[in-house]
Design a protein around this motif. Structure first.
Motif, PDB file in Angstrom:
ATOM      1  N   PHE A  11      42.317  61.068  61.412  1.00 31.59           N
ATOM      2  CA  PHE A  11      41.362  60.198  60.717  1.00 31.59           C
ATOM      3  C   PHE A  11      41.399  58.784  61.293  1.00 31.59           C
ATOM      4  CE2 PHE A  11      42.012  62.957  56.692  1.00 31.59           C
ATOM      5  CZ  PHE A  11      41.069  63.859  57.146  1.00 31.59           C
ATOM      6  N   ARG A  12      42.601  58.284  61.587  1.00 33.12           N
ATOM      7  CA  ARG A  12      42.711  56.945  62.172  1.00 33.12           C
ATOM      8  C   ARG A  12      42.113  56.908  63.587  1.00 33.12           C
ATOM      9  NH1 ARG A  12      45.833  52.943  60.340  1.00 33.12           N
ATOM     10  NH2 ARG A  12      46.235  52.231  62.482  1.00 33.12           N
ATOM     11  N   PRO A  15      37.722  57.201  63.382  1.00 35.21           N
ATOM     12  CA  PRO A  15      37.461  56.511  62.108  1.00 35.21           C
ATOM     13  C   PRO A  15      36.023  56.654  61.630  1.00 35.21           C
ATOM     14  CG  PRO A  15      37.610  54.927  63.908  1.00 35.21           C
ATOM     15  CD  PRO A  15      37.978  56.256  64.487  1.00 35.21           C
ATOM     16  N   GLU A  19      35.458  55.463  54.269  1.00 34.62           N
ATOM     17  CA  GLU A  19      36.492  56.455  53.978  1.00 34.62           C
ATOM     18  C   GLU A  19      37.273  56.054  52.732  1.00 34.62           C
ATOM     19  OE1 GLU A  19      38.803  58.094  57.278  1.00 34.62           O
ATOM     20  OE2 GLU A  19      40.635  57.771  56.089  1.00 34.62           O
ATOM     21  N   ARG A  28      34.705  61.081  53.711  1.00 37.72           N
ATOM     22  CA  ARG A  28      34.340  60.334  54.911  1.00 37.72           C
ATOM     23  C   ARG A  28      32.817  60.374  55.114  1.00 37.72           C
ATOM     24  NH1 ARG A  28      36.958  61.659  59.998  1.00 37.72           N
ATOM     25  NH2 ARG A  28      37.758  59.527  60.146  1.00 37.72           N
ATOM     26  N   SER A  30      29.729  58.806  57.982  1.00 37.27           N
ATOM     27  CA  SER A  30      29.415  58.100  59.235  1.00 37.27           C
ATOM     28  C   SER A  30      27.977  58.355  59.679  1.00 37.27           C
ATOM     29  CB  SER A  30      30.386  58.522  60.343  1.00 37.27           C
ATOM     30  OG  SER A  30      31.706  58.133  60.040  1.00 37.27           O
ATOM     31  N   ARG A 145      35.809  51.082  66.187  1.00 36.64           N
ATOM     32  CA  ARG A 145      36.568  50.795  64.975  1.00 36.64           C
ATOM     33  C   ARG A 145      38.019  51.277  65.075  1.00 36.64           C
ATOM     34  NH1 ARG A 145      33.242  50.101  60.273  1.00 36.64           N
ATOM     35  NH2 ARG A 145      34.804  51.147  59.000  1.00 36.64           N
ATOM     36  N   ILE A 146      38.369  51.957  66.145  1.00 33.55           N
ATOM     37  CA  ILE A 146      39.738  52.440  66.304  1.00 33.55           C
ATOM     38  C   ILE A 146      40.688  51.248  66.405  1.00 33.55           C
ATOM     39  CG2 ILE A 146      41.328  53.774  67.732  1.00 33.55           C
ATOM     40  CD1 ILE A 146      38.880  55.359  68.741  1.00 33.55           C
ATOM     41  N   GLU A 147      41.724  51.258  65.599  1.00 30.60           N
ATOM     42  CA  GLU A 147      42.666  50.146  65.558  1.00 30.60           C
ATOM     43  C   GLU A 147      43.933  50.411  66.365  1.00 30.60           C
ATOM     44  OE1 GLU A 147      43.384  49.414  61.442  1.00 30.60           O
ATOM     45  OE2 GLU A 147      41.392  48.554  61.069  1.00 30.60           O
ATOM     46  N   SER A 170      48.551  57.260  67.423  1.00 33.50           N
ATOM     47  CA  SER A 170      48.651  56.824  66.035  1.00 33.50           C
ATOM     48  C   SER A 170      49.931  57.386  65.436  1.00 33.50           C
ATOM     49  CB  SER A 170      47.435  57.298  65.236  1.00 33.50           C
ATOM     50  OG  SER A 170      47.517  56.899  63.888  1.00 33.50           O
TER      51      SER A 170
END
Length: 242
Positions: A11-12, A15, A19, A28, A30, A145-147, A170
């Protein structure tokens, strides 16, 4: 291997635009891009009133003008809810496998791959797959948006971009997504070459395990991944009401 941890890492790494999680259910949304990012994900057994639960999420997706989709991983032990959804007319779709392997001290080949920005990688992804970039604006917005630590990888041969993939680390898990090889050069070992380079990168960056998702009837891809040491962890499927 903790399968719920793999789900959370996934999920991370992929993204959704919206969520939320309540009692083992991850909702979720999108804008309709991919079922995985627009679904009700059931991570633990549900012992509630199924009619109330299903009505709640049907109303949510109806407001979004999207079909209501439930995603059921096999480890969540939701056979009763799955049967209830079938009885309500939800179609069974897209059974998929989650494969995993350890990548610590694995000795992957140091393949030269190109690391790109998200925008440039998306251009390469669309070129390799022969699709229009304009149709992937939500796709691009999601990966931006991926951190976590991300690899936007492209493989070149004789100056031509022939394969690409997205990898995200992750919580120690390296997830592989959007692995693609140009149609004209498939079955020539370029996918293996790309993945070796990506896994080498992930190992050097400190990842300890890797996972990926693949549709269960994609036997060619499964054979490739198993040759690279991946084993079957769990499966998941969708229930969709038109």
């Amino acid at each position: 291997m903790n399968f719920k941890e793999i789900e959370k890492a996934g999920f991370r790494s992929w993204p959704a635009l919206e969520e939320s999680e309540v009692e083992g259910i991850v909702l979720r949304f999108s804008n309709g891009y991919t079922k995985r990012a627009n679904s009700v994900n059931l991570l633990q057994e549900q012992k509630v009133n199924f009619e109330v639960l299903v009505n709640r999420y049907e109303e949510y997706f109806q407001e979004k003008d999207l079909p209501c989709i439930f995603r059921l991983p096999s480890f969540s032990e939701n056979q009763e809810l799955d049967s209830y959804l079938e009885g309500k007319g939800y179609r069974y779709m897209d059974r998929s496998l989650v494969l995993y392997r350890s990548i610590e001290n694995s000795g992957f080949d140091d393949i030269e791959i190109i690391e790109k920005s998200s925008n440039d990688w998306m251009d390469s992804y669309c070129e390799i797959n022969e699709i229009e970039t304009d149709n992937h604006t939500t796709h691009l917005e999601m990966i931006k948006r991926i951190e976590d630590r991300t690899l936007f990888a492209v493989l070149k041969e004789d100056g031509v971009e022939i394969a690409c993939g997205l990898g995200v680390i992750s919580n120690g898990y390296f997830g592989l997504f959007d692995i693609s090889t140009k149609m004209s050069v498939r079955k020539k070992g370029y996918g293996t070459k790309l993945l070796n380079g990506m896994l080498y990168w992930a190992e050097k960056k400190g990842a300890s395990n890797s996972y990926l998702q693949v549709v269960a009837d994609n036997h060619v891809a499964i054979k490739l991944y198993e040759k690279l040491g991946y084993q079957r962890g769990y499966e998941y499927w969708y229930r969709i009401r038109d």
